[in-house]
Scaffold this motif. Structure first.
Motif, PDB file in Angstrom:
ATOM      1  N   UNK A 265       7.126   2.993 -10.809  1.00 48.81           N
ATOM      2  CA  UNK A 265       7.000   1.542 -10.936  1.00 48.81           C
ATOM      3  C   UNK A 265       7.666   1.058 -12.221  1.00 48.81           C
ATOM      4  N   UNK A 266       7.481   1.814 -13.306  1.00 52.32           N
ATOM      5  CA  UNK A 266       8.080   1.418 -14.585  1.00 52.32           C
ATOM      6  C   UNK A 266       9.605   1.466 -14.552  1.00 52.32           C
ATOM      7  N   UNK A 267      10.166   2.278 -13.671  1.00 50.40           N
ATOM      8  CA  UNK A 267      11.622   2.331 -13.550  1.00 50.40           C
ATOM      9  C   UNK A 267      12.151   1.310 -12.560  1.00 50.40           C
ATOM     10  N   UNK A 268      11.245   0.495 -11.980  1.00 56.19           N
ATOM     11  CA  UNK A 268      11.683  -0.603 -11.124  1.00 56.19           C
ATOM     12  C   UNK A 268      11.575  -0.379  -9.634  1.00 56.19           C
ATOM     13  N   UNK A 269      10.933   0.708  -9.204  1.00 52.99           N
ATOM     14  CA  UNK A 269      10.836   1.012  -7.776  1.00 52.99           C
ATOM     15  C   UNK A 269       9.879   0.071  -7.063  1.00 52.99           C
ATOM     16  N   UNK A 270      10.116  -0.143  -5.786  1.00 52.04           N
ATOM     17  CA  UNK A 270       9.196  -0.881  -4.934  1.00 52.04           C
ATOM     18  C   UNK A 270       7.971  -0.006  -4.647  1.00 52.04           C
ATOM     19  N   UNK A 271       6.864  -0.641  -4.221  1.00 52.34           N
ATOM     20  CA  UNK A 271       5.607   0.074  -4.052  1.00 52.34           C
ATOM     21  C   UNK A 271       5.731   1.231  -3.070  1.00 52.34           C
ATOM     22  N   UNK A 272       6.366   1.033  -1.925  1.00 50.29           N
ATOM     23  CA  UNK A 272       6.474   2.099  -0.926  1.00 50.29           C
ATOM     24  C   UNK A 272       7.232   3.296  -1.491  1.00 50.29           C
ATOM     25  N   UNK A 273       8.325   3.041  -2.192  1.00 46.19           N
ATOM     26  CA  UNK A 273       9.098   4.127  -2.784  1.00 46.19           C
ATOM     27  C   UNK A 273       8.312   4.817  -3.894  1.00 46.19           C
ATOM     28  N   UNK A 274       7.568   4.031  -4.670  1.00 49.10           N
ATOM     29  CA  UNK A 274       6.776   4.601  -5.757  1.00 49.10           C
ATOM     30  C   UNK A 274       5.662   5.488  -5.215  1.00 49.10           C
ATOM     31  N   UNK A 275       5.012   5.060  -4.119  1.00 50.79           N
ATOM     32  CA  UNK A 275       3.949   5.858  -3.512  1.00 50.79           C
ATOM     33  C   UNK A 275       4.501   7.174  -2.971  1.00 50.79           C
ATOM     34  N   UNK A 276       5.668   7.123  -2.381  1.00 51.23           N
ATOM     35  CA  UNK A 276       6.286   8.338  -1.854  1.00 51.23           C
ATOM     36  C   UNK A 276       6.674   9.285  -2.983  1.00 51.23           C
ATOM     37  N   UNK A 277       7.249   8.744  -4.043  1.00 55.71           N
ATOM     38  CA  UNK A 277       7.608   9.558  -5.206  1.00 55.71           C
ATOM     39  C   UNK A 277       6.357  10.201  -5.799  1.00 55.71           C
TER      40      UNK A 277
END
Length: 314
Positions: A265-277
């Protein structure tokens, strides 16, 4: 997009005393263990280490005693490149410990807070400049709740993104959720926060809806073998599967997930991508013994993590 986000972790530091056994003893029963390990831990420190290995610039606010455990914990953080300016050493108070019984690849944990209960709102005030310079603030609840509230309040004063990992679960004071951008309970913690003790998908939807009614903006719930569910004010309830790995120790899985989410999230990802990461970070973390030892580097997440198979629950 930030490649090395500045993240402040306000939380606990414990020495984990991990005992491996074949069976969990019954009340009054004594069993023989195979091994005992002394491993740096604590939810706050675990998340700080995970963030540092992912490449974040990490500052931590917390407390240890002046005993040998406290020194060992500070040394461990320093080896990871984590700044220690916000960590105080308390005379006459023992460093926090966690007794972790590891059995059949699962665990039971008892925490003795020690110096963690001396992390006060005034400590956050004293290190306000760290928060002011951060991109994101990550909180948990192994420290006094008034300190969590103060950290969130100061972070929002400076317009910072705030993530709360509400563990161990307890009733939140009115108004705290309004200061939180993302809250990350597991399923049992979600039920406590929402006052809902039933089970099932309908219950999940109701509990998340109750969190929104209390002021939550984004709710991300880990579901163990069933993956992750997340929703936001502008994001409908979505679930994604977990990843299949050979499990060695699940102790730090939740901390790895929260660190992965915070970093993404701090690097700017959307929620879905952040959850997957975050799910990939958590999956890799359980393949090694010890919460901090198992935290993967960003390179490992981007190589090994991309090769993981999704595990779809029956």
């Amino acid at each position: 997009m930030l490649s090395n986000p500045k993240i402040v972790v306000v939380g606990s530091l414990n020495m984990d005393i991990v005992v491996e056994t074949d069976v969990i003893p019954m009340v009054g029963e004594t069993v023989l263990g195979q091994q005992a390990h002394f491993i740096p831990g604590g939810k706050g420190a675990n998340q700080a280490v995970a963030l540092a290995r992912l490449g974040a610039d990490v500052q931590m606010i917390g407390a240890v005693g002046t005993d040998s455990f406290g020194k060992d914990l500070l040394d461990a953080l320093q080896r990871e490149g984590i700044a220690l300016d916000g960590i105080k050493q308390e005379d006459g108070v023992a460093t926090g410990i966690a007794i972790i019984q590891l059995c059949q690849k699962d665990n039971r944990i008892t925490v003795v807070p020690g110096a963690n209960h001396r992390v006060l709102p005034s400590d956050v005030d004293r290190h306000e400049s760290l928060i002011a310079a951060a991109d994101l603030v990550l909180l948990q609840m192994e420290i006094p709740l008034p300190t969590v509230v103060q950290a969130a309040r100061i972070a929002k004063r400076y317009g910072k993104t705030v993530i709360l990992n509400p563990a161990p679960a307890q009733v939140l004071p009115e108004g705290l959720l309004a200061q939180i951008d993302y809250i990350t309970p597991n399923k049992s913690e979600l039920d406590v926060l929402a006052g809902n003790e039933s089970q099932g998908q309908k219950d999940l939807e109701q509990s998340i809806a109750q969190m929104f009614a209390q002021g939550a903006k984004h709710v991300i719930t880990t579901l163990g073998a069933n993956g992750v569910a997340f929703a936001g004010n502008d994001t409908p309830l979505t679930t994604c599967p977990c990843y299949s790995v050979e499990v060695v120790d699940t102790t730090g899985a939740g901390d790895a997930f929260n660190a992965g989410l915070a970093y993404s999230i701090a690097t700017g990802a959307k929620l879905a991508d952040a959850a997957n990461f975050a799910s990939r970070v958590a999956a890799l973390s359980v393949t090694k013994l010890g919460a901090q030892a198992g935290m993967p580097t960003l390179e490992e997440v981007m190589t090994k993590g991309m090769c993981l198979d999704e595990k779809v629950s029956d």
